[in-house]
Design a protein around this motif. Structure first.
Motif, PDB file in Angstrom:
ATOM      1  N   GLN A  10       0.814  -1.213   0.000  1.00  0.00           N
ATOM      2  CA  GLN A  10       0.000   0.000   0.000  1.00  0.00           C
ATOM      3  C   GLN A  10       0.851   1.268   0.000  1.00  0.00           C
ATOM      4  OE1 GLN A  10       0.223  -2.241   2.368  1.00  0.00           O
ATOM      5  NE2 GLN A  10       0.068  -1.402   4.428  1.00  0.00           N
ATOM      6  N   ARG A  13       5.302   2.603  -4.871  1.00  0.00           N
ATOM      7  CA  ARG A  13       4.940   3.222  -6.147  1.00  0.00           C
ATOM      8  C   ARG A  13       6.106   3.146  -7.126  1.00  0.00           C
ATOM      9  NH1 ARG A  13       0.696   8.178  -5.817  1.00  0.00           N
ATOM     10  NH2 ARG A  13      -0.272   7.714  -3.813  1.00  0.00           N
ATOM     11  N   ASP A  17       2.751   6.330  -9.809  1.00  0.00           N
ATOM     12  CA  ASP A  17       1.766   5.261  -9.927  1.00  0.00           C
ATOM     13  C   ASP A  17       1.950   4.193  -8.848  1.00  0.00           C
ATOM     14  OD1 ASP A  17       0.528   6.280 -12.270  1.00  0.00           O
ATOM     15  OD2 ASP A  17       2.208   5.518 -13.448  1.00  0.00           O
ATOM     16  N   PRO A  18       0.859   3.781  -8.185  1.00  0.00           N
ATOM     17  CA  PRO A  18       0.956   2.623  -7.293  1.00  0.00           C
ATOM     18  C   PRO A  18       1.495   1.424  -8.058  1.00  0.00           C
ATOM     19  CG  PRO A  18      -1.178   3.725  -7.048  1.00  0.00           C
ATOM     20  CD  PRO A  18      -0.505   4.343  -8.241  1.00  0.00           C
ATOM     21  N   LEU A  22      -0.711  -3.666  -6.434  1.00  0.00           N
ATOM     22  CA  LEU A  22      -1.872  -3.123  -5.721  1.00  0.00           C
ATOM     23  C   LEU A  22      -3.133  -3.296  -6.560  1.00  0.00           C
ATOM     24  CD1 LEU A  22      -2.551  -1.655  -3.030  1.00  0.00           C
ATOM     25  CD2 LEU A  22      -2.513   0.467  -4.320  1.00  0.00           C
ATOM     26  N   THR A  46      -8.676  -2.411  -0.644  1.00  0.00           N
ATOM     27  CA  THR A  46      -8.189  -1.708  -1.828  1.00  0.00           C
ATOM     28  C   THR A  46      -9.280  -1.327  -2.820  1.00  0.00           C
ATOM     29  OG1 THR A  46      -7.698  -3.889  -2.756  1.00  0.00           O
ATOM     30  CG2 THR A  46      -5.869  -2.703  -1.741  1.00  0.00           C
ATOM     31  N   GLN A 282      -1.840   8.025   1.095  1.00  0.00           N
ATOM     32  CA  GLN A 282      -1.938   6.686   0.509  1.00  0.00           C
ATOM     33  C   GLN A 282      -2.912   5.786   1.254  1.00  0.00           C
ATOM     34  OE1 GLN A 282       1.467   5.573  -1.934  1.00  0.00           O
ATOM     35  NE2 GLN A 282       2.716   6.016  -0.130  1.00  0.00           N
ATOM     36  N   SER A 309      -6.780   1.548   1.547  1.00  0.00           N
ATOM     37  CA  SER A 309      -5.858   2.128   0.569  1.00  0.00           C
ATOM     38  C   SER A 309      -6.607   3.143  -0.290  1.00  0.00           C
ATOM     39  CB  SER A 309      -5.263   1.024  -0.313  1.00  0.00           C
ATOM     40  OG  SER A 309      -4.569   1.579  -1.407  1.00  0.00           O
ATOM     41  N   SER A 311      -5.147   5.271  -2.403  1.00  0.00           N
ATOM     42  CA  SER A 311      -4.552   5.262  -3.742  1.00  0.00           C
ATOM     43  C   SER A 311      -5.087   4.096  -4.559  1.00  0.00           C
ATOM     44  CB  SER A 311      -3.026   5.192  -3.651  1.00  0.00           C
ATOM     45  OG  SER A 311      -2.601   4.069  -2.900  1.00  0.00           O
ATOM     46  N   GLY A 312      -5.339   2.951  -3.904  1.00  0.00           N
ATOM     47  CA  GLY A 312      -5.924   1.817  -4.615  1.00  0.00           C
ATOM     48  C   GLY A 312      -7.356   2.086  -5.010  1.00  0.00           C
ATOM     49  N   TYR A 387       2.620  10.599   0.327  1.00  0.00           N
ATOM     50  CA  TYR A 387       3.612  10.416  -0.728  1.00  0.00           C
ATOM     51  C   TYR A 387       4.092  11.768  -1.232  1.00  0.00           C
ATOM     52  CZ  TYR A 387       5.839   8.113  -4.714  1.00  0.00           C
ATOM     53  OH  TYR A 387       6.744   7.619  -5.624  1.00  0.00           O
TER      54      TYR A 387
END
Length: 396
Positions: A10, A13, A17-18, A22, A46, A282, A309, A311-312, A387
């Motif tokens: 998680q 990157r 980009d993750p 993920l 996620t 994130q 998550s 970002s997910g 991040y």
């Protein structure tokens, strides 16, 4: 996927980009076991639908700081207070007092000062460049803008603002490898804010703290006021600074996005799309199940930790098509970059306004602005909850 990877996925990157793992996890098992050495039973969520179901259900999932202490984390006396890690009814009471400070009218009144702060930072970029051929956009532009806006919001005296910026910067030097130093920085911030609250209590100013003292002083302890201020610092400084820096990387690399940032009618949707795509925060604050429950068909036991998550979730095809691309003209389901539910970021609109003012001002002041190093050589924070890049060399 190995247990080690699952513990860290998680936070990983490739550039902005993750990591692909993920997305694979989201597609195969949107609620999956999260391995935390010597920690509680935990789950990583996620999927967009599943993340919203957790963040939107404060009755089933507790956000209280005491849960972390009980799970072997920081002790309860290290609780910074505020809204971020509190449950109703405490959370409801504090948020009700704070929300009037973030009305559209209050934010409009703050806009001229945001513009002044941004222009001052642009002047500082020119001065910092001097005779050299580049300047660090993080230190001269991205970090000071939100710090100074928060100073303005809280009512930090002019002669304390340099020290406040230092404390703000230290507050967020937190990664999985430096938690001890992070706690020290949190304590320093809370100590400073406690002193600021005491001064505002004695002589309320025109900022947010002064307003709260005048309107709710008898119903708020100094600890609660300091916690609210620290929450604004937590939610509004490093997050906005990271967005200003990373968003600039994208604007300088993509002419279409560059043009959208300079268009008053398009900059607002662009900001929102960058927020979704970059998702600088994130993961959300961890939740703890109050009782046995299910998330997306996965059984979760009472006391289990749930990590969402963001970002997910914000790249989930559930929102729309081609979520791995940036399209400021798209119409999609609401993203979760600012969270969701009762803990949706109270300063979300302020952050949006800062970016919508700062991006075009930067590009207009320096029409030939460009990265001073290839984007692939930028140094990103490893394993960071928020991040970002450590430095961003630019030239013009």
């Amino acid at each position: 996927m190995s247990e080690t990877t699952l513990t860290l996925v998680q936070f990983l990157r490739h550039g902005l980009d993750p990591v692909p793992e993920l997305a694979a996890l989201r597609a195969e098992q949107p609620v999956s076991p999260l391995v935390i050495p010597n920690g509680p039973t935990a789950w990583l969520v996620t999927g967009y639908r599943e993340v919203r179901s957790v963040l939107g259900d404060a009755e089933t999932f507790s956000n209280d700081f005491a849960n972390l202490a009980g799970a072997g984390g920081p002790s309860e006396d290290q609780d910074p207070g505020g809204l971020g890690m509190s449950d109703p009814p405490k959370h409801t009471r504090l948020r009700r007092m704070l929300m009037p400070e973030f009305t559209a009218k209050r934010l409009r009144a703050l806009e001229p000062r945001i513009t002044e702060v941004v222009e001052g930072c642009l002047d500082d970029m020119v001065a910092a460049r001097g005779s050299s051929d580049q300047v660090d956009l993080v230190g001269t532009f991205a970090m000071p803008i939100p710090a100074l806006v928060i100073c303005e919001l809280l009512g930090v005296p002019d002669d304390e603002r340099a020290d406040f910026q230092r404390i703000s910067n230290n507050r967020f030097e937190i990664s999985l490898g430096a938690l001890g130093g992070g706690i020290d920085a949190v304590n320093e911030a809370v100590e400073y804010l406690g002193g600021l609250v005491a001064r505002q209590r004695a002589q309320p100013g025109d900022g947010l703290l002064g307003h709260l003292v005048r309107e709710h002083g008898d119903n708020l302890t100094d600890r609660e006021l300091a916690g609210l201020a620290d929450g604004l610092l937590t939610g509004g400084h490093d997050t906005t600074a990271s967005m200003l820096a990373l968003g600039t990387v994208m604007l300088l690399e993509d002419p279409e996005l560059h043009a959208a940032a300079l268009d008053p009618d398009r900059v607002g949707p662009l900001v929102d799309e960058l927020l979704r795509y970059i998702s600088v925060v994130q993961v959300a604050f961890p939740r703890f199940a109050r009782h046995d429950t299910e998330i997306g068909g996965q059984k979760v036991g009472a006391g289990d930790m749930v990590v969402c998550s963001l970002s997910g979730a914000n790249r989930d095809p559930e929102l729309g098509s081609e979520m791995e691309k940036v399209d400021p003209g798209r119409s999609v389901a609401p993203h979760v970059a600012f969270g969701y539910g009762i803990h949706h970021c109270v300063g979300a609109q302020l952050a949006r306004r800062e970016m919508a003012i700062a991006y075009p001002a930067l590009l207009r002041r320096f029409p030939s602005l460009r990265l001073a190093v290839p984007s692939g050589e930028l140094s990103y924070r490893p394993f960071s909850i928020v991040y970002g890049v450590t430095t961003l060399p630019v030239t013009w």
